[in-house]
Design a protein around this motif. Sequence first.
Motif, PDB file in Angstrom:
ATOM      1  N   HIS A 102       0.802  -1.058   0.183  1.00  0.00           N
ATOM      2  CA  HIS A 102       0.300   0.343   0.260  1.00  0.00           C
ATOM      3  C   HIS A 102       0.533   1.284   0.029  1.00  0.00           C
ATOM      4  O   HIS A 102       1.797   1.210   0.736  1.00  0.00           O
ATOM      5  N   THR A 129      -2.630   0.143   7.074  1.00  0.00           N
ATOM      6  CA  THR A 129      -2.881  -0.879   5.756  1.00  0.00           C
ATOM      7  C   THR A 129      -3.226  -2.055   5.644  1.00  0.00           C
ATOM      8  O   THR A 129      -4.324  -2.392   5.718  1.00  0.00           O
ATOM      9  N   PHE A 159      -4.648   5.674  -1.090  1.00  0.00           N
ATOM     10  CA  PHE A 159      -4.557   4.751  -1.438  1.00  0.00           C
ATOM     11  C   PHE A 159      -4.057   3.439  -2.709  1.00  0.00           C
ATOM     12  O   PHE A 159      -5.312   4.190  -3.779  1.00  0.00           O
ATOM     13  N   LEU A 161      -2.616   0.797  -3.944  1.00  0.00           N
ATOM     14  CA  LEU A 161      -2.608  -0.686  -3.619  1.00  0.00           C
ATOM     15  C   LEU A 161      -2.745  -2.087  -4.589  1.00  0.00           C
ATOM     16  O   LEU A 161      -2.760  -1.820  -5.295  1.00  0.00           O
TER      17      LEU A 161
END
Length: 466
Positions: A102, A129, A159, A161
């Motif tokens: 992330h 995260t 984010f 990710l």
Amino acid sequence: MCGIFGIGGHDDAANLAYLGLYALQHRGQESAGIAAGDDDGRLAVQVGMGHVAEIFREEVLRRLPGRRAIGHTRYSTAGSSVVANAQPIVVRTSMGTLALVHNGNLTNARELRRELERSGSIFQTTSDTEVVLHLMARNPRRDLVDSLMVALEQVEGAFSLLLLGENVLVAARDRHGFRPLLLGDLDGAPCFASESCAFDLLGARTVREVELGEVIALRLGSPELESHRLRGTVRPTRCVFEHVYFARPDSLLFGESVSEVRRRMGAQLAREQPAAADLVVPVLDSGLLAGLGFSRESGLPLEFGLIRNHYVGRTFIEPKQSIRNFGVKIKLNPVRGVIEGRRIVLVDDSIVRGTTSRKIVRMVREAGAREVHLRISSPPTRWPCYYGIDTPTRTDLIAARSDIEEIRAFVEADSLGYLSLEGLLSAVRSPGESFCTACWTGDYRVPPAGEERAQAALFPREEEGR
Ligand code: AMP
């Protein structure tokens, strides 16, 4: 501030992830990790403290077999600097083993964590995260991608990710697009990276940005990419500070060359804040491209009056008490022959606390500069970032408590000039885009969490008239 990389469907997945992270090292030097998955759904992970090249020796990479891999370089913005917080974070759930990397900060992580802990979740790390994984474990769906989307619809903030499951690799980006994330292609193998410089090293082609609120899934055994959308309104607020300071100048960021944007910022700075001087000296590396832009626009020659030692990590350990306090000298050294007797325009990208800038100004003066005019290619940093850039609290931001003249006096420059917000935005040309400018304006598009909001509200009256 973190770098992420992922690749699916390539025999050398872990080695390529290592190379991708190597190119993203500037986004975090504290720890790094790679998780790899084989075609039988087994996941292996290796993480360590330090730089990518120190951690991933050949024998370590050999422990990461399989055709899919994700990796992370960490610069801790939420959670402390310990190996337990290194990513990928790996958990075993009813949906199998999951690994997550992330970049960005979640603004409601603390509240969600409190609720999850109250109902029995046990966290392994102090990083924000991990909340995503617990939300997924709470809401298992037959399809892992659904479960991730349900979790992501509950989190707020920034984010970009990558999630590796036993039979799927997923990339996701928040609806604001605070942090970058790109989709690339390496000989038919889809790959993901924070910045295009990672693709350049691998010889991969940049396909496009992962769109705002987009979730892309690559399932085991299928070459097709599935694209899904998170619910909710897309509100572009990409982080301009990536352009100012954080991204590598050879990257394409939000569709534009960072190098060109920085030069334009420097040129605009020269128009807005000219200086009667002999030379432009950039603070390396952060002020280099703005310095070039300033020099071209002003007609003043650019010279390397400061030389940087490239081998200094963030965790330089001063060997002995008696020879302590090298300070900034360990990183930068002035070139007396260039500086002596000259009026210098010193160009850097930002002032945060002001302490480093003061040391550099002193150093340039001690090397014989007649005058030092400090020029900064962004506006005064007055507000902390809650979306993943490492900035101190408001009390430590010099521009939150001092006006420009006070900052000039503190850094001991003969004059000080910042780029205006309008000037900065005119240098970023992505048509129709809107950016996050909270570190300069305090305009937080996604409200920070309760405690942080209280912190941000310190010195409220100081904004008047600035
Ligand atoms: P200071 O004078 O102590 O505020 O330091 C200014 C220097 O910090 C500039 O050279 C910036 O490029 C650099 N800088 C800006 N933002 C950050 C950050 N988030 N982390 C580390 N360094 C930064």
